[in-house]
Design an enzyme around this catalytic site. Sequence first.
Site, short mmCIF file in Angstrom:
data_model
loop_
_atom_site.label_atom_id
_atom_site.label_comp_id
_atom_site.label_asym_id
_atom_site.label_seq_id
_atom_site.Cartn_x
_atom_site.Cartn_y
_atom_site.Cartn_z
N GLU A 66 -26.52 -31.74 33.48
CA GLU A 66 -25.88 -32.97 32.79
C GLU A 66 -24.65 -32.32 32.35
OE1 GLU A 66 -28.84 -32.06 32.51
OE2 GLU A 66 -30.26 -33.10 31.20
N TRP A 119 -47.31 -18.34 69.62
CA TRP A 119 -46.55 -19.38 68.82
C TRP A 119 -47.54 -20.52 68.68
CZ3 TRP A 119 -43.83 -17.27 65.12
CH2 TRP A 119 -43.16 -16.29 65.47
N LEU A 169 -41.98 -13.07 57.47
CA LEU A 169 -42.34 -13.90 56.16
C LEU A 169 -40.90 -13.86 55.57
CD1 LEU A 169 -45.87 -12.71 55.36
CD2 LEU A 169 -45.20 -14.82 56.38
C1 AOF Z 1 -33.06 -26.83 33.83
N1 AOF Z 1 -31.81 -27.28 34.59
O1 AOF Z 1 -30.48 -28.97 34.85
C2 AOF Z 1 -31.93 -29.26 33.23
C3 AOF Z 1 -33.20 -28.55 32.50
O2 AOF Z 1 -34.31 -22.23 30.34
P1 AOF Z 1 -33.13 -23.11 30.02
O3 AOF Z 1 -32.59 -22.81 28.65
O4 AOF Z 1 -32.15 -23.29 31.16
O5 AOF Z 1 -33.97 -24.42 29.90
C4 AOF Z 1 -34.81 -24.83 30.95
C5 AOF Z 1 -35.19 -26.25 30.45
O6 AOF Z 1 -34.44 -27.25 30.38
C6 AOF Z 1 -36.32 -26.79 31.56
O7 AOF Z 1 -37.60 -26.45 31.54
C7 AOF Z 1 -36.35 -28.37 31.42
O8 AOF Z 1 -37.25 -28.60 30.45
C8 AOF Z 1 -35.07 -28.47 30.76
N2 AOF Z 1 -33.82 -29.21 31.59
N3 AOF Z 1 -33.72 -27.44 32.97
O9 AOF Z 1 -33.28 -25.69 34.55
C9 AOF Z 1 -31.45 -28.67 34.11
N4 AOF Z 1 -31.53 -30.46 32.95
ZN ZN Z 2 -30.18 -29.53 29.36
#
Ligand code: AOF
Ligand code: ZN
Length: 365
Positions: A57, A175, A209
């Site tokens: 966002e 394979w 891998l």
């Molecule tokens: C993300 N990317 O675009 C959105 C997330 O560890 P932080 O501070 O980056 O926060 C991660 C949390 O933020 C994630 O667990 C989810 O709940 C929320 N949204 N996270 O990594 C994003 N919009």
């Molecule tokens: Zn966020």
Amino acid sequence: MTAQKQTDEFYMRRCLALAEKALGKVSPNPMVGCVIVRDGTIVAEGFHTAYGNLHAEAEALKSCGDVSGATMYVNLEPCAHEGKRQTTPCSPKVVASNISRLVVGAEDPIASHAGGIAAARAAGIEVKVGVLRDECVRLNSGFYNYASTSSPYVIAKVASSVDGRIALASGESKWVTNESSRRHARKLRQWADVLITGAGTVVADNPRLTSRLGDAKDPTVAIVDSALITPSDAALFDATREVIVFTVDDANPHKQRTLEERGAEVLRMGAGRVDLQKMIAELGRRKMTCAMLEAGHLCGQFLSKKLAHELHLYIAPKVLGPNGVGWSADGSLDASLTLKESCHFSGDVLHKYWVNGTAAWRDNT
Ligand code: AOF
Ligand code: ZN
């Protein structure tokens, strides 16, 4: 001129496509994409590009001017928590942008992170939740599963002949499936934080891998190796990556040292046989949310112990005969499978099954 109006599903699909560009780069965080639309025209987009970077966002909002009155689409509920960065959470930014409508794919499963839906409603923004919810949850199955289990989501991959054989009697399995199937399976390696394999597979096939796609990182390799037979010159050691060897409590210390000299970490976990439950818990403790199992022999055990959430079965149009090695020999298979998707690759078929009873959070979607 006003562009042709599209459905909410259309823009949510765009969010998912953007989100997926970060495959393999954001774990343990989710893949998130965001699109801002005014009068049928996309005026801004963004996605979470890598772990620790701006959320989707904030990425979309940073590049656009005035978006008041517009609609924002995002596949995951905007966060309302103070995260790891110095930046503020997303939901106040969403509210401050003066959009008039917010369309969310799926709710955030982490209660302490959620809050964006309620905050937007409280600010008078019209909110619609659940557009392509299944797809949104499935894209981030590792993230959703981890939120309720603290352990990785496991996809077991099997490449077999039409008569269910993964190798010739000699053990040779390179394979069974064709190049196009194998390229597809490597994409799943990119999704995975960890590839789980068995020492028998390492000895028989000497696999690298790696994912070998673009700038993808090579996932951690976890080897189930009771007798410490992994050769210290195995090709998987050639890539820059973490290798963890799970063995038994009374494993040979000399062999352990040889593997440690190659940079492997050796963990003793179980008497007689490696305790797979404990191994999965340990991978979870290390914040690994997505695991891929690439070891035909272990597949039966993972399914019968309900440790695998999905089975991806690639079937090549070959018959290897009764002396070939079957993939379900080890483990009593009472797992029930639900076919979710089938596709084909130049004559090979891929069936994707859900293993029932392994993901309560998914059954609600
Ligand atoms: C993300 N990317 O675009 C959105 C997330 O560890 P932080 O501070 O980056 O926060 C991660 C949390 O933020 C994630 O667990 C989810 O709940 C929320 N949204 N996270 O990594 C994003 N919009
Ligand atoms: Zn966020």
